[in-house]
Design a protein around this motif. Sequence first.
Motif, mmCIF file in Angstrom:
data_model
loop_
_atom_site.group_PDB
_atom_site.id
_atom_site.type_symbol
_atom_site.label_atom_id
_atom_site.label_comp_id
_atom_site.label_asym_id
_atom_site.label_seq_id
_atom_site.Cartn_x
_atom_site.Cartn_y
_atom_site.Cartn_z
ATOM 1 N N UNK A 170 -89.935 34.267 112.182
ATOM 2 C CA UNK A 170 -88.729 34.663 111.442
ATOM 3 C C UNK A 170 -88.957 36.022 110.769
ATOM 4 N N UNK A 171 -89.253 37.068 111.553
ATOM 5 C CA UNK A 171 -89.565 38.369 110.947
ATOM 6 C C UNK A 171 -88.408 38.959 110.146
ATOM 7 N N UNK A 172 -87.159 38.682 110.567
ATOM 8 C CA UNK A 172 -86.015 39.232 109.831
ATOM 9 C C UNK A 172 -85.948 38.641 108.429
ATOM 10 N N UNK A 173 -86.348 37.388 108.290
ATOM 11 C CA UNK A 173 -86.395 36.763 106.970
ATOM 12 C C UNK A 173 -87.361 37.521 106.069
ATOM 13 N N UNK A 211 -86.443 39.503 102.550
ATOM 14 C CA UNK A 211 -87.065 39.124 101.280
ATOM 15 C C UNK A 211 -87.770 40.318 100.651
ATOM 16 N N UNK A 212 -88.451 41.119 101.446
ATOM 17 C CA UNK A 212 -89.154 42.269 100.875
ATOM 18 C C UNK A 212 -88.183 43.373 100.448
ATOM 19 N N UNK A 213 -87.027 43.457 101.102
ATOM 20 C CA UNK A 213 -85.993 44.365 100.613
ATOM 21 C C UNK A 213 -85.529 43.938 99.224
ATOM 22 N N UNK A 214 -85.334 42.644 99.063
ATOM 23 C CA UNK A 214 -84.890 42.105 97.785
ATOM 24 C C UNK A 214 -85.941 42.326 96.698
ATOM 25 N N UNK A 215 -87.204 42.348 97.096
ATOM 26 C CA UNK A 215 -88.310 42.479 96.136
ATOM 27 C C UNK A 215 -88.447 43.888 95.580
ATOM 28 N N UNK A 249 -91.507 30.918 95.960
ATOM 29 C CA UNK A 249 -90.711 30.216 94.961
ATOM 30 C C UNK A 249 -89.209 30.426 95.127
ATOM 31 N N UNK A 250 -88.793 31.658 95.331
ATOM 32 C CA UNK A 250 -87.352 31.960 95.265
ATOM 33 C C UNK A 250 -86.876 32.927 96.330
ATOM 34 N N UNK A 251 -87.757 33.355 97.238
ATOM 35 C CA UNK A 251 -87.424 34.419 98.193
ATOM 36 C C UNK A 251 -86.958 35.676 97.452
ATOM 37 N N UNK A 252 -87.515 35.885 96.247
ATOM 38 C CA UNK A 252 -87.185 37.024 95.390
ATOM 39 C C UNK A 252 -85.687 37.098 95.069
ATOM 40 N N UNK A 253 -85.038 35.936 95.045
ATOM 41 C CA UNK A 253 -83.644 35.874 94.600
ATOM 42 C C UNK A 253 -83.654 35.562 93.100
ATOM 43 N N UNK A 254 -83.266 36.512 92.240
ATOM 44 C CA UNK A 254 -83.340 36.254 90.796
ATOM 45 C C UNK A 254 -82.373 35.190 90.319
ATOM 46 N N UNK A 275 -94.094 41.632 112.005
ATOM 47 C CA UNK A 275 -93.243 41.643 110.810
ATOM 48 C C UNK A 275 -93.127 43.064 110.274
ATOM 49 N N UNK A 276 -91.947 43.439 109.831
ATOM 50 C CA UNK A 276 -91.730 44.740 109.203
ATOM 51 C C UNK A 276 -91.521 44.554 107.711
ATOM 52 N N UNK A 277 -92.382 45.166 106.917
ATOM 53 C CA UNK A 277 -92.219 45.127 105.469
ATOM 54 C C UNK A 277 -91.295 46.264 105.045
ATOM 55 N N UNK A 278 -90.409 45.984 104.126
ATOM 56 C CA UNK A 278 -89.535 47.031 103.605
ATOM 57 C C UNK A 278 -90.389 48.081 102.895
#
Length: 500
Positions: A64-67, A71-75, A102-107, A226-229
Amino acid sequence: MPPAEPSVKDPGLANGMPEPVEPAADQEESTQQDLWARIRDGYALDLHQDRERVRLQRKWYARHPSYFTRVTERAERYLHFIVEEAERRDMPLELVMLPVVESAFDPFAYSHGRAAGPWQFIPSTGKYFGLDQTWWYDGRRDITLSTRAALDYLQQLSERFDGDWLLALASYNAGGGTVSRARRRNEEAGRPTDFWHLDLPRETTAYVPKLLAVAEIVRDPRRYGVTLHPMADQPYFEEVDVGGQIDLAQAASLAEISTEELYLLNPAFNRWATAPEGPHTLLVPVGSADAFRERVADLPQEERMRWHRYTIRSGDSLSRIARAHRTTPAVLRDINDLSGNTIIAGRTLLIPEPSQDQYKLSADQRLADNQGRQRGKRQRVDHRVAAGDTLWQIARENDVSVRALAKWNNMAPGDPLRVGQTLAVWREDGPAATVRAEEREEMIRKVRYSVRRGDSLHAIANRFNVSVNQIRDWNDRLEKSRYLQPGDNLTLYVDVRNAP
């Protein structure tokens, strides 16, 4: 709220997935110093253990690389601050990725167990670490305060287990007492007491491997496809003292950013303004901070908030006035120096009001968006909560599950209801739905459940599709006992078609 991400809670999700392909020899990570490089330089955990549980989680993320990218964009808004805080404490930097698990970096993440924020504090633990939770503000979602609280908690747990970070992580998820008891059982049986040999709850046995899998992928993302933002190694936000309560739309305008951006940096604020009792600081992007600070200082006091003067009429009540103006009796009492709920016709109340109709990402707007989201061919019915109502009862009457009903209304199954609260119920209508509701009534059975080792009220409630509050209502003695013991007998009323 942001769209739901694929669940990574189930350790079985990765079963049967192939290992990622090894990269070609010339595929090397860039040596450019960015935030990811800084994180890798601070790694201190053993990521070379060939554990099946870690492999399963790593395979899932690799599939699930897009996931991972999302998540890293959100972080990006938060990660530099977390790294700085962890480095200041000399903690392993693998831990800064714990919000992925914990939260997929969703505040704004909120779990069925009533955990909130990027670090998923439950109410009691949040209060223990000084994270206030009021109608205006929830410190569990405060980026700076919740991060410091989470790292403080992890440090305390590490010290409890003599510097063993894997046991600290397991305790963050399951509680220090659960881990200590598991170690004691292994000691008595002559077995090793490290994390990998402990008999822990199923979620916890997957929790630590998830973080290790994330850390491995961050260390070598190309290997796993995987691509990190990309993230620069520089602060994203700066904290500005605003000196008192201020309308968030006004603040966003002064900072020249969108209200959405302001909420994402300050997700602890539930309403249209900062909390009257504080904190009186806002996070804004670094490039906006200086101008924002000057404009707030020059802002006349009367322009910080919009106020409505309401003349009390005969027959009014404080709760009715509060409901009509989207506030609470407690707020009105506080602002108007009232000692109780008694009000007198002809006198005036000062009521805070939002300066615009919609505040994207406020608690009210997130709830409205979620309640209004179309769900297949189901029809929405609004239920006004009356005295004595429970989620279980409302769910049963409408032939829906408690968990679904709670999720539609941005709640957890154990959350209390308020008289007058409006719940959105998405149900199937027509004769077939009526028959199913009648059948459901017939399928409710009294069940005697014997508590097993590792059980908790939340786990039992989830297993039987009921709420913790219902279990407490059905078992009066639980009010006097905080912890369940193996062998305890509980009375449950469950839909036998959904029983495990």
